[in-house]
Design an enzyme around this catalytic site. Structure first.
Site: not given
Ligand SMILES: Cc1cc2nc3c(=O)[nH]c(=O)nc-3n(C[C@H](O)[C@H](O)[C@H](O)COP(=O)(O)OP(=O)(O)OC[C@H]3O[C@@H](n4cnc5c(N)ncnc54)[C@H](O)[C@@H]3O)c2cc1C
Ligand code: HEM
Ligand code: HEM
Ligand code: SF4
Ligand code: F3S
Ligand code: FES
Lengths: 256, 636, 217
Positions: B40, B43, B330, B435
């Site tokens: 990967g 970030l 959300r 999150r």
């Protein structure tokens, strides 16, 4: 809508390719261009044929993975738009489209419309960074940067590395890509210590990768989905010139 | 299997210092003898690979895109949180910690979240030093905005391209190490198997997507930073290539999977326009600052929005949640949109959409002001839908966005397989059941820049560097398992395309394991998923060969793993008899439709151990809240 | 270091830019000189005589110009080869989107100018191609050539079109190659450079036109 597609098919890097023609019936104007190709591929696969290979990932116009030529236009006809964000309503019913990969010696075709753009990474390796190691950073607000400078740096930093500039340039030059990075870092105080060696090395790498030179055609800027300006190229050239003029210093730094 | 979180002793604020002090160090001269595999280059991966290389370890880094710069992190728009308190509005490490634990509905580890808040500060310093062009004030100092309903302005941003700029910073650091030869980069390389030798993770098997070669790579430690698995739903805001394969293969080799059912659904995405839809596009949440959400009061009202008089509109968020209104969190906003659509009041051709209307804001502030704030977003909306949001209200609908679940890791980010570390969205993470906006970027970078370099060193100090030959039986077995899997996929020659299976799986998951989950629905899904999997292996068609670029084969390999993961997600959702964060069980709600947590029974991390086809064993890691008071969220 | 500079595509381009400036400067002076034709035989011949007063100075200028042309042409040739090699397979369909006609005619125009220069020198400086060449009477030489040789006039006029185009793109490009141009919202736009190109092209053309039309005799 109905379209006729002439798609470049090429089984691998070392075999010859050719156009093949496919009819795409019932194309919805709300499809993205890549979704239209998905549908063509589905049909090919249902018949047991190999799908057209093309690159894509985010489909939001930010990762820079997608890219192909539509009737000779990098990313197709809509300005400031990657092909993944291009929608079929840009085309007319019954249109014929020639779909080709980016063509450049530096971008060998892997298969069909997918090319290898590793050369762009190697240009960054040559100097497209600030040489700070993790943990070394000073407090972020200890380096004030004017709003103007940061906005201009951000304009250049918006490059997504898609390679459309290379594809559109009659010389297959990577100048716009390279200059965008040189400009982004060169406008910031963080980029100053390595500014001139960066310009020298990135330009040198660009040449080693068999890209063409820049004749300032300006096609790259027109094709660039992020609107990177050829003003960045001016800046790259200036940094290169200054770097070359102060070459002695540079050699001392390198110790050779 | 025991889920030992290995949280250091001591007061919360001192745990990380203490851990770092207790970590063993590798002698600088010995570092180059150790090989590290990083899968990967997002970030977490790029930051980790670069930082480990800077320390002197030999790093091999892998990604499936053609360049590490294209990892999905690039797509993050909103921003990154950090407790810098630059705005002098009362932010602090403690407040960021508290907000994150609470936002996660009390299903995250206190110690991890506190460390995350502490490190957030260093992240900004690091990124600025790399030349990340964060937005600034005229005075030249960094500016912030408030994001996702936070009461303080702690979000740093670079226009609408924060993820891109952060990733380019990490990518450039990585390229610098590649140039030095300290990192060897493998692009277009899909990890398809984990190599475990004597109980330790020792390598991976990758398929070279250009030549089709199956290659084994071995090392002293393996790190997975392979992102989230939202694409199990087929349609999500994730990039098309996002997959669970790397983590799923590790799971099958013994890594526990933590909280697989915790998925986040984002309320403001552009609705699907038809069967052909291949992914969904997120519209920044900031739009809800000025847009008003509504649907017609009457069912099946097909009039164009402009012809529906004010009195016949239902501004349902403002009605149900008067204090937060259009800015409700959300999960709440998403569920409310689903409810009105389920009632038959949805808008747009599919009936799966609600209006986000800027008419009032334009009347109040003028079109120029709105263009200044949201010009780019409006343009993007116009590009995709062909509609002009200055004139017609936008249509939005929720879409899968982020997966809080992932491989279970301890405080040191090590999974239940020794020597296998997991970072970024791929681990079960610090976000609990939900999150908060702008905190995934923070977590990925904290893991990569500031945690792995220490904790991986600590692990390496406990093992001797040693080479593992390609002819080791465990390596050979892993390679041939991959070869066999590919041969089976190519040899099935059935009638249905990989995408058709993926789409069917996605529909199933969206309907039964999406925004609202019920026992009956989950049980139905658990009946249908194994059947779909069975049909897949019998009836899939993957044209072409394994010896060259084969996009169908790449997709097939990923769908194989989604088909197994889906079952575990439903199992986890079924077992968790409570509603918390992104997980909403219709059986567990208050009379007015609010989520009901069950802290006495479910204040734990569910870690699932693979026990062979369709069988798992549940292990739990209890969560202790010593520093924050468990409370119920209320946005009324 | 100089080798490294010359090897680089940007370095070569900078050489072209610098030599281009020198040549443009020469052309500006040359046009200015030429336009004195309209002031009559006396003035024009006197101007020419002044130019020839110091052979050393004249040769210095000539050497600078020769070196410039040589470097410019070699760089142009090498860059063109590099550019061609960078795109061996052309697109099936491609229409230019942004590039100016002038930029696309740089190479063709360059070759034409390259052909023009020796003809021009054999004609007006050495007189080898000029049947009635009279050293010292530049005025007469020019009038005679353009009046009795319509084909030559046509060639000159055509060549000046390319000189104009070459300067139109070249002078603008030079400002960017040498890093002088200021950032602009519309970088493809140019005004001063357009005027310069018109001045040079039309300035030169006026001579054959005036002679052919009988305005000057
Ligand atoms: C549209 C969108 C907007 C977002 N906005 C925000 C925001 O504003 N703020 C915020 O904090 N968060 C945001 N997020 C979330 C955040 O972007 C991600 O959670 C985070 O970037 C994940 O980073 P990562 O490093 O863990 O993984 P990724 O960036 O996904 O990287 C995964 C890497 O793993 C590689 N990989 C994956 N599988 C394999 C395999 N099998 N073999 C080899 N390599 C593999 C990939 O090539 C890639 O390099 C957003 C997410 C989305 C989808
Ligand atoms: C002698 C024959 C000439 C040839 C073969 C020639 C060829 C070229 C070519 C091909 C280019 C484009 C190079 C590129 O961008 O890749 C160019 C650029 C240029 N030429 Fe010429 N040219 C010639 C003469 C001249 C003359 C006489 C002038 C002076 C007016 C001139 C001025 C310029 C300038 C200023 C540029 C732009 C350089 C830059 O971008 O920095 N050239 N020339
Ligand atoms: C209509 C156009 C032109 C006319 C009428 C013209 C005329 C002349 C004349 C009369 C001379 C001789 C001057 C003298 O010996 O005193 C001359 C010299 C010269 N001209 Fe031109 N010229 C024209 C265009 C050009 C152009 C376009 C170029 C360059 C590309 C050029 C380059 C030269 C050079 C190099 C010399 C020789 C100088 C020397 O070494 O003595 N001319 N020109
Ligand atoms: S400069 Fe523009 S066209 Fe070129 S790679 Fe960057 S974004 Fe793509
Ligand atoms: S099109 Fe090519 S020539 Fe230069 S200005 Fe752009 S790189
Ligand atoms: S697919 Fe990412 S930019 Fe087009």
């Amino acid at each position: 809508m109905k379209l006729r597609l002439h798609v470049w098919r090429q089984a691998g890097p070392s075999v010859a390719g050719a156009f093949e023609t496919y009819d795409a019936p019932d194309v919805s104007p709300d499809m993205s261009f890549l979704e239209m190709l998905d549908v063509v591929n589905e049909r090919l696969m249902e018949a047991g044929n190999e799908p057209i290979a093309f690159d894509h990932d985010c489909r939001e116009g930010i990762c820079g993975m997608c890219g192909l030529m539509i009737n000779g236009l990098a990313h197709g006809p809509r300005a400031m738009t990657t092909v993944c964000q291009l929608h079929m309503r840009e085309f007319a019913d019954g249109e014929e489209l020639w779909i080709e990969p980016w063509r450049a010696t530096a971008f060998p075709v892997r298969r069909d419309l997918s090319v290898d753009r590793g050369a762009l990474d190697r240009i960054i390796q040559a100097g497209g960074f600030v040489g700070v190691a993790t943990g070394n950073a000073p407090e972020a607000n200890s380096i004030p940067i004017g709003k103007e400078a940061i906005e201009n740096a951000m304009d250049a930093a918006a490059c997504i590395g898609c390679g459309a500039c290379v594809a559109a340039c009659p010389n297959a030059s990577a100048s716009l890509f390279t200059a965008a990075k040189i400009t982004h870092l060169g406008l910031l105080p963080q980029g100053q210590p390595e500014r001139y060696r960066r310009a020298l090395r990135m330009v040198e790498q660009m040449d080693l990768e068999h890209f063409g030179g820049c004749s300032l055609f300006g096609e790259c800027m027109e094709a660039c989905p992020k609107g990177i300006s050829i003003d960045t190229i001016t800046r790259m050239n200036r940094d290169f010139l200054v770097a070359s003029a102060t070459a002695e210093q540079e050699r001392q730094v390198r110790g050779d | 299997m025991k889920l030992d979180s290995r949280i250091p002793a001591g007061p919360l604020a001192e745990k990380w210092d203490r851990a770092r002090f207790e970590y063993r160090l590798v002698n600088p001269a010995n570092k180059r003898k150790y090989n590290v595999i990083m899968v990967g280059s997002g970030l977490a991966g790029a930051a980790g690979a670069a930082s480990l290389a800077e320390l002197g370890y030999n790093v091999k880094c892998f990604c499936f895109q053609d360049s590490p710069r294209r990892a999905h992190s690039i797509a993050a728009q909103g921003g990154i949180n950090a407790a810098k308190n630059y705005q002098n509005d009362g932010d602090s490490i403690w407040r960021l910690f508290y907000d994150t634990v609470k936002g996660g509905d009390f299903r995250a580890r206190e110690a991890n979240v506190y460390r995350l808040a502490q490190l957030s500060v260093n992240i900004i310093d690091q990124c600025v030093a790399q030349g990340v062009p964060f937005a600034r004030e005229y005075g030249g100092l960094l500016t912030n905005r408030s994001f996702g309903g936070a009461q303080v302005s702690r979000t740093f941003y670079a226009r609408g391209q924060t993820g891109q700029q952060l990733l380019l910073g990490a990518y450039q650091a990585l390229e610098k190490e590649i140039a030095k030869g300290q990192v060897q980069m493998f692009t277009r390389a899909e990890m398809m198997e984990l190599i475990v030798v004597d109980g330790r993770a020792r390598g991976i098997v990758v398929r070279n997507e250009t030549t089709g070669n199956i290659e084994a790579h071995t090392a002293d430690v393996v790190i997975l930073a392979t992102g989230g698995y939202g694409n199990v739903f087929y349609l999500s805001t994730n990039a098309k290539g996002c997959n669970v394969t790397a983590t799923w293969r590790a799971h099958r080799k013994g890594a526990a999977f933590g909280n697989p059912c915790f998925t986040q659904i984002h309320p403001t995405c552009i609705p699907a326009s038809g069967e052909h839809q291949s992914k969904l596009t997120l519209m920044s949440e900031s739009l809800r600052n000025d847009g008003r959400v509504w649907v017609p009061k009457a069912k099946g009202d097909k009039r164009p929005p402009g012809e529906i008089p004010e009195g016949e509109r239902d501004y349902y968020l403002e009605r149900k949640y008067p204090s937060f209104g259009n800015l409700s969190p959300r999960d709440i906003a998403s569920r409310a949109a689903k409810e009105v659509c389920d009632e038959g009041r949805g808008v747009g051709p599919s009936g799966l959409g609600v209006y986000l209307d800027f008419a009032d804001a334009i009347a109040r502030l003028g079109e120029d002001k709105i263009a200044e704030r949201y010009g780019n977003l409006f343009e993007m909306y116009e590009r995709i839908t062909g509609e002009n949001p200055y004139k017609v209200p936008m249509r939005i609908y929720p879409a899968v966005h982020y997966t809080m679940g992932g491989l279970w890791v301890d405080y040191n980010l090590m999974s239940t397989i020794p020597g296998l570390f997991v970072a970024g969205e791929a681990n079960f993470s610090d976000h609990g059941a939900n999150r908060l906006g702008a905190s995934a970027l923070m977590q990925g970078l904290a893991d990569g820049y500031f945690i792995l370099p220490y904790s991986v060193g600590n692990y390496l100090a406990s093992v001797k560097p040693e080479k593992l030959g390609d002819d080791h039986p465990d390596v050979r077995a892993a390679v041939s398992a991959v070869r066999d899997r590919i041969a089976t996929l190519l040899g099935t020659k059935g009638k249905r395309t990989v995408a058709s299976f993926h789409r069917e799986l996605g529909d199933l998951m969206w309907n039964y394991c999406g925004m609202a989950r019920s026992r009956a629905g989950l049980e139905e899904a658990l009946r249908r998923i194994p059947a779909l999997r069975e049909e897949f292996w019998r009836n899939v068609t993957v044209p072409g060969s394994g010896e060259s670029v084969n996009v169908a084969l790449e997709h097939a390999g990923r769908v194989v793993d989604f088909l197994e993961l889906a079952e575990l997600m439903c199992k986890d959702a079924l077992h968790r008899e409570e509603s918390c964060g992104g997980h909403f069980r219709t059986e567990h709600q208050t009379p007015d439709g609010e989520a009901m947590r069950n802290d006495s029974e479910f204040a734990y991390v569910a870690g699932w151990e693979w026990k062979g086809d369709g069988a798992w064993e549940l292990h739990t890691e209890p969560l202790h809240f010593e520093n924050v008071q468990l409370s119920t969220r209320s946005y009324k | 270091m100089i080798a490294r500079f010359w090897q680089s595509s940007v370095g070569k381009k900078i050489v072209m830019g610098v030599t281009g400036v020198i040549m443009v400067a020469f052309l500006v002076v040359h046009v200015g000189g030429n336009l004195q034709l309209f002031l009559g035989r006396e003035v024009f011949n006197k101007y020419s005589a002044i130019l020839h007063t110091s052979e050393e100075a004249l040769w210095l200028v000539r050497i600078i110009l020769i070196v410039s042309v040589v470097l410019h042409v070699i760089a142009a040739y090498q860059l063109t080869m590099r550019d061609r090699a960078a795109r061996p397979i052309p697109y099936a369909k491609r229409e230019p989107q942004a590039s100016t006609l002038a930029s696309r005619f740089m190479r063709v125009g360059g070759v034409i100018i390259l052909a023009f220069i020796p003809i021009h020198i054999l004609n007006f400086t050495t007189g080898d191609l000029h049947p009635e060449f009279a050293r010292g009477d530049v005025y007469g030489n020019v009038i005679f050539a353009f009046r009795d040789w319509p084909l030559l006039s046509a060639f000159y006029i055509a060549a000046m079109v390319f000189v104009g185009l070459h300067v139109y793109h070249g002078a603008w490009a030079m400002l960017r190659t040498l890093g002088i141009a200021k950032p602009s919202p519309r970088p493809m736009e140019r005004t001063l450079v357009t005027a310069l190109a018109w001045f040079i092209a039309v300035g030169f053309m006026l001579l054959p036109l005036a002679v052919v039309s009988g305005l000057v005799r």
